[in-house]
Design a protein around this motif. Structure first.
Motif, mmCIF file in Angstrom:
data_model
loop_
_atom_site.group_PDB
_atom_site.id
_atom_site.type_symbol
_atom_site.label_atom_id
_atom_site.label_comp_id
_atom_site.label_asym_id
_atom_site.label_seq_id
_atom_site.Cartn_x
_atom_site.Cartn_y
_atom_site.Cartn_z
ATOM 1 N N VAL A 189 -90.100 30.259 -99.837
ATOM 2 C CA VAL A 189 -89.054 31.100 -100.429
ATOM 3 C C VAL A 189 -88.994 32.452 -99.721
ATOM 4 N N PHE A 190 -90.152 32.988 -99.359
ATOM 5 C CA PHE A 190 -90.182 34.269 -98.635
ATOM 6 C C PHE A 190 -89.466 34.141 -97.296
ATOM 7 N N LEU A 191 -89.709 33.041 -96.587
ATOM 8 C CA LEU A 191 -89.043 32.823 -95.301
ATOM 9 C C LEU A 191 -87.539 32.642 -95.490
ATOM 10 N N THR A 192 -87.150 31.932 -96.562
ATOM 11 C CA THR A 192 -85.724 31.742 -96.857
ATOM 12 C C THR A 192 -85.060 33.070 -97.163
ATOM 13 N N ALA A 193 -85.730 33.899 -97.968
ATOM 14 C CA ALA A 193 -85.197 35.218 -98.298
ATOM 15 C C ALA A 193 -85.075 36.082 -97.046
ATOM 16 N N SER A 194 -86.068 35.978 -96.161
ATOM 17 C CA SER A 194 -86.030 36.754 -94.910
ATOM 18 C C SER A 194 -84.847 36.349 -94.047
ATOM 19 N N LEU A 195 -84.597 35.027 -93.968
ATOM 20 C CA LEU A 195 -83.484 34.526 -93.169
ATOM 21 C C LEU A 195 -82.148 34.993 -93.748
ATOM 22 N N LEU A 196 -81.969 34.828 -95.051
ATOM 23 C CA LEU A 196 -80.735 35.265 -95.702
ATOM 24 C C LEU A 196 -80.524 36.763 -95.536
ATOM 25 N N PHE A 197 -81.591 37.516 -95.754
ATOM 26 C CA PHE A 197 -81.501 38.971 -95.622
ATOM 27 C C PHE A 197 -81.112 39.361 -94.206
ATOM 28 N N GLY A 198 -81.757 38.731 -93.219
ATOM 29 C CA GLY A 198 -81.459 39.056 -91.829
ATOM 30 C C GLY A 198 -80.028 38.743 -91.448
ATOM 31 N N VAL A 199 -79.530 37.587 -91.874
ATOM 32 C CA VAL A 199 -78.146 37.197 -91.568
ATOM 33 C C VAL A 199 -77.156 38.181 -92.175
ATOM 34 N N MET A 200 -77.378 38.548 -93.448
ATOM 35 C CA MET A 200 -76.447 39.456 -94.113
ATOM 36 C C MET A 200 -76.563 40.880 -93.587
ATOM 37 N N ALA A 201 -77.764 41.271 -93.159
ATOM 38 C CA ALA A 201 -77.923 42.594 -92.559
ATOM 39 C C ALA A 201 -77.139 42.686 -91.249
ATOM 40 N N ILE A 202 -77.205 41.635 -90.438
ATOM 41 C CA ILE A 202 -76.444 41.596 -89.191
ATOM 42 C C ILE A 202 -74.947 41.601 -89.486
ATOM 43 N N ALA A 203 -74.556 40.820 -90.512
ATOM 44 C CA ALA A 203 -73.139 40.764 -90.890
ATOM 45 C C ALA A 203 -72.643 42.140 -91.327
ATOM 46 N N GLY A 204 -73.435 42.828 -92.128
ATOM 47 C CA GLY A 204 -73.044 44.152 -92.594
ATOM 48 C C GLY A 204 -72.971 45.164 -91.464
ATOM 49 N N TYR A 205 -73.845 45.012 -90.469
ATOM 50 C CA TYR A 205 -73.868 45.949 -89.346
ATOM 51 C C TYR A 205 -72.711 45.712 -88.376
ATOM 52 N N THR A 206 -72.348 44.459 -88.171
ATOM 53 C CA THR A 206 -71.364 44.137 -87.135
ATOM 54 C C THR A 206 -69.925 44.049 -87.642
#
Length: 243
Positions: free
Chosen positions: A125-142
């Motif tokens: 679950v931690f890895l899943t949360a990290s992946l989701l967080f990373g994808v959305m962080a990139i989306a928010g930045y770009t």
């Protein structure tokens, strides 16, 4: 769920276009976030796997929570309020120490999940949360689309989740708990993109190296830390396997 609103108002910040300053600011934001997550992870693991430390949380004879356990669970809110309202009046080193103390206490309170859920499910679950967080962080930045209205909707839903969680504390409804968890995942996924875009714009309007920029970076790190922790907890409620 951590009942802390991850949406903070950054006042007196002039918005200008400066991609280099924004990148440096966000680097400091994520540094604070990763340090806090590291402190929380270490504290959670240490208290869950060290009998002497675990006895500080659970009385060995009565199997009841100790006073220290309640302090660990409820005192983090005081640190969040201290950082939020002391942003302009407290020195940067003191704010940093308060943030680290907050992360440590949060980790201690989260040590119980390592006793309730299997280690494998917590890691997945931690890895899943990290992946989701990373994808959305990139989306928010770009993204070039303004997420302000979207963020306002997410914040309103967050308040709804908090109210529903308080109500369900008394109702003990399994169905409502499932709904809260799924909506919570959607809300914190959305807030991650919104907060990263907001911090990107704030960073572009700050003079890098200024004392206030360091404080805003710390506050930004706290914001993203809360987004991640709450996303992780919501996912764990859905996919976590109990011992």
């Amino acid at each position: 769920m951590e009942n802390n609103n991850p949406n903070y108002v950054y006042e007196n910040v002039m918005q200008i276009t400066d991609a280099d300053a924004s990148r440096k600011f966000l680097a400091n934001v994520f540094l604070w976030m990763f340090v806090a997550l590291g402190v929380s992870t270490f504290a959670a693991y240490a208290f869950a796997n060290t009998p002497a430390l675990l006895q500080l949380l659970v009385d060995e004879s009565t199997h009841q929570l100790t006073v220290f356990a309640y302090i660990a669970m409820f005192s983090p809110l005081a640190f969040v309020l201290l950082i939020r309202f002391g942003l302009n009046s407290i020195s940067y080193p003191i704010l940093g120490l308060a943030f680290i103390a907050y992360a440590a206490l949060t980790g201690i309170s989260l040590s119980f999940i390592l006793l309730i859920y299997t280690a494998g499910s917590v890691i997945s679950v931690f890895l899943t949360a990290s992946l989701l967080f990373g994808v959305m962080a990139i989306a928010g930045y770009t993204t070039h689309q303004d997420l302000t209205k979207f963020g306002s909707i997410m914040i309103m839903l967050l308040f709804g989740i908090i109210i529903a969680s308080v109500v369900n504390f008394f109702l003990h409804s399994t169905g409502l708990d499932v709904i809260i968890s799924y909506v919570g995942v959607a809300v914190f996924v959305g807030l991650t993109a919104y907060d990263v875009q907001k911090l990107k714009r704030i960073g572009a309007g700050l003079e890098y190296g200024d004392a206030s920029a360091k404080k805003y970076a710390l506050m930004g790190g706290l914001t993203l830390y809360l987004d991640f922790i709450n996303l992780f907890l919501m996912l764990l409620r859905i996919f976590g396997r109990r011992r």
